[in-house]
Design an enzyme around this catalytic site. Structure first.
Site, short mmCIF file in Angstrom:
data_model
loop_
_atom_site.label_atom_id
_atom_site.label_comp_id
_atom_site.label_asym_id
_atom_site.label_seq_id
_atom_site.Cartn_x
_atom_site.Cartn_y
_atom_site.Cartn_z
N GLU A 92 0.81 -1.22 0.00
CA GLU A 92 0.00 0.00 0.00
C GLU A 92 0.84 1.27 0.00
OE1 GLU A 92 -3.17 -1.85 3.22
OE2 GLU A 92 -1.80 -0.26 3.80
N CYS A 105 2.87 8.39 2.25
CA CYS A 105 3.25 7.34 3.19
C CYS A 105 3.45 6.06 2.36
CB CYS A 105 2.12 7.18 4.20
SG CYS A 105 2.42 5.93 5.43
N CYS A 112 4.87 -7.69 7.28
CA CYS A 112 5.88 -7.27 8.25
C CYS A 112 6.10 -8.38 9.27
CB CYS A 112 5.43 -6.00 8.97
SG CYS A 112 6.63 -5.39 10.16
N CYS A 116 3.77 -6.44 15.85
CA CYS A 116 3.16 -5.50 16.82
C CYS A 116 1.68 -5.88 16.97
CB CYS A 116 3.31 -4.06 16.35
SG CYS A 116 5.02 -3.58 16.06
N CYS A 119 -1.38 -3.89 15.22
CA CYS A 119 -1.21 -3.51 13.81
C CYS A 119 -1.74 -4.57 12.85
CB CYS A 119 0.28 -3.28 13.55
SG CYS A 119 0.68 -3.06 11.83
N GLY A 159 5.51 -2.65 6.77
CA GLY A 159 6.89 -3.06 6.94
C GLY A 159 7.69 -2.24 7.93
N SER A 212 8.63 4.34 17.23
CA SER A 212 7.35 3.93 17.80
C SER A 212 7.64 3.44 19.21
CB SER A 212 6.74 2.79 16.97
OG SER A 212 6.47 3.25 15.67
N CYS A 332 -2.26 1.99 7.68
CA CYS A 332 -1.29 0.95 7.34
C CYS A 332 -1.88 -0.45 7.46
CB CYS A 332 -0.10 1.09 8.28
SG CYS A 332 0.96 -0.33 8.35
#
Ligand code: SF4
Length: 357
Positions: A92, A105, A112, A116, A119, A159, A212, A332
């Site tokens: 994306e 972005c 990924c 997390c 996410c 990612g 983050s 994301c």
């Protein structure tokens, strides 16, 4: 087997390619101008190249590695693209026009591996790293949609960019050298891979770095981000401080606020104490999924305000994420997840950035 793409090659590499194909090196500079300055996607548009040379190039190289799967436009001016490379793996990128700038972005990996727990991308697993060409081509495609120049690039799509270090740093170089973007307007967002942060610092480039963090306490951060078991809060913040010292750049601390988990005044106090010695900005992102499967919820407006006020009372510089693109799943991993049918129960995961200029 797909052909390599021209996007991703630097001007010297394009000059060498032109020579290999029996042309003068200056043809390479012309190609760079067409693909990076004019963002063309067809050989026919490269008017100042001889037709025979264009035909030779077309035999050996695609111009862009990207194909479009989905293009969504939100009512508040955000464009989101889901793209692929001729296979089933989608990723994306998002165009974000603001009054004073246009930002985008972009993704650095398909999926990924960082896992997390808040996410959508992390929950979907990891497929592969993107090449430098695949990274830069996202910008170029988005630029072709924008009447204004995209001046800022944020690696905050799918990612962990620092896990794909070689391709991401090559892409940073292409953004600067071929497209003419300031390094100061390129932002890498990382979960805190300490060795790679130190490698990035060694490049000595004024690239903006965002960590983050999401909690100043290891126990809570480890629940949100498995990476914390390897590099904890103290190590990640030390690396960010050293990055600031090496580059002179103020660092950003991304902080996703989750109701009654990491939004307490105690954590605001600890956060302020831990970052005060380094020039910083804290970007607050109120959590926004309706159903995460982890019991996470968005804090009330009052809790967000109280957290922010406490930080500000301690002298912390705070921004708050402006939500954009609600109606098109602009955050994301969300659109890719919907495409794969993996996150059908999630309504929204807005983690779009506010990037200080
Ligand atoms: S938040 Fe970023 S690093 Fe973490 S799983 Fe999602 S894409 Fe990966």
């Amino acid at each position: 087997m797909s052909r390599p793409s021209l996007i991703g090659l630097s001007t010297p590499e394009l000059q060498a390619l032109a020579e290999q194909l029996g042309e003068k090196p200056f043809r390479g500079k012309q190609i760079a101008n067409w693909i990076y300055a004019k963002a063309v996607r067809e050989y026919d548009e490269m008017k100042d190249l001889p037709a025979a040379f264009r035909a030779k190039l077309a035999e050996t190289h695609d111009i862009s590695p990207l194909h479009l799967t989905t293009h969504k436009k939100s009512t508040d001016g955000v464009d989101k693209l889901l793209v692929h490379n001729g296979d089933t793996q989608v990723y994306e990128c998002v165009l974000l026009p603001y009054e004073d700038r246009v930002s985008c972005c972009i993704s650095s990996q398909v999926g990924c591996p960082m896992g997390c727990t808040f996410c959508a991308t992390g929950l979907g697993g990891f497929d592969r790293n993107l090449t430098a060409g695949e990274i830069v081509a996202q910008y170029l495609w988005l630029q072709s949609l924008s009447p204004r120049r995209i001046s800022h690039v944020v690696f905050m799509g799918m990612g962990e960019p620092l896990l794909n270090f070689a391709n991401v740093t090559k892409a940073l170089n292409l953004f600067h050298e071929e497209i003419g973007l300031s390094y100061r307007h390129l932002t890498i967002s990382t979960v805190g891979l300490v060795p790679q942060i130190r490698e990035l610092a060694k490049l000595g480039l004024p690239i903006h770095l965002a960590l983050s963090l999401h909690s100043p306490f290891d126990e809570i951060r480890s629940k949100l981000m498995p990476v914390n078991h390897k590099w904890d809060v103290a190590e990640a913040l030390r690396a960010m401080h050293d990055y600031h010292k090496a580059t002179g750049r103020k660092v950003t601390i991304e902080y996703l606020l989750i109701n009654e988990l990491n939004d307490t005044i105690e954590q605001a106090e600890a956060l302020a104490t831990k970052i005060m010695r380094m020039p910083h900005v804290v970007n607050l992102i109120p959590f926004n999924w309706v159903d995460t499967g982890n019991g996470f919820a968005r804090p009330s407006r009052e809790r967000v305000r109280a957290f922010r006020r406490h930080l500000e009372s301690k002298g912390v510089n705070v921004t708050e994420r402006v939500e954009r693109g609600h109606d098109i799943a602009a955050a994301c991993g969300q659109l890719a997840g919907q495409h794969a049918g993996r996150f059908a129960r999630r309504e929204r995961a807005s983690t779009l950035p506010v990037v200080p200029s």
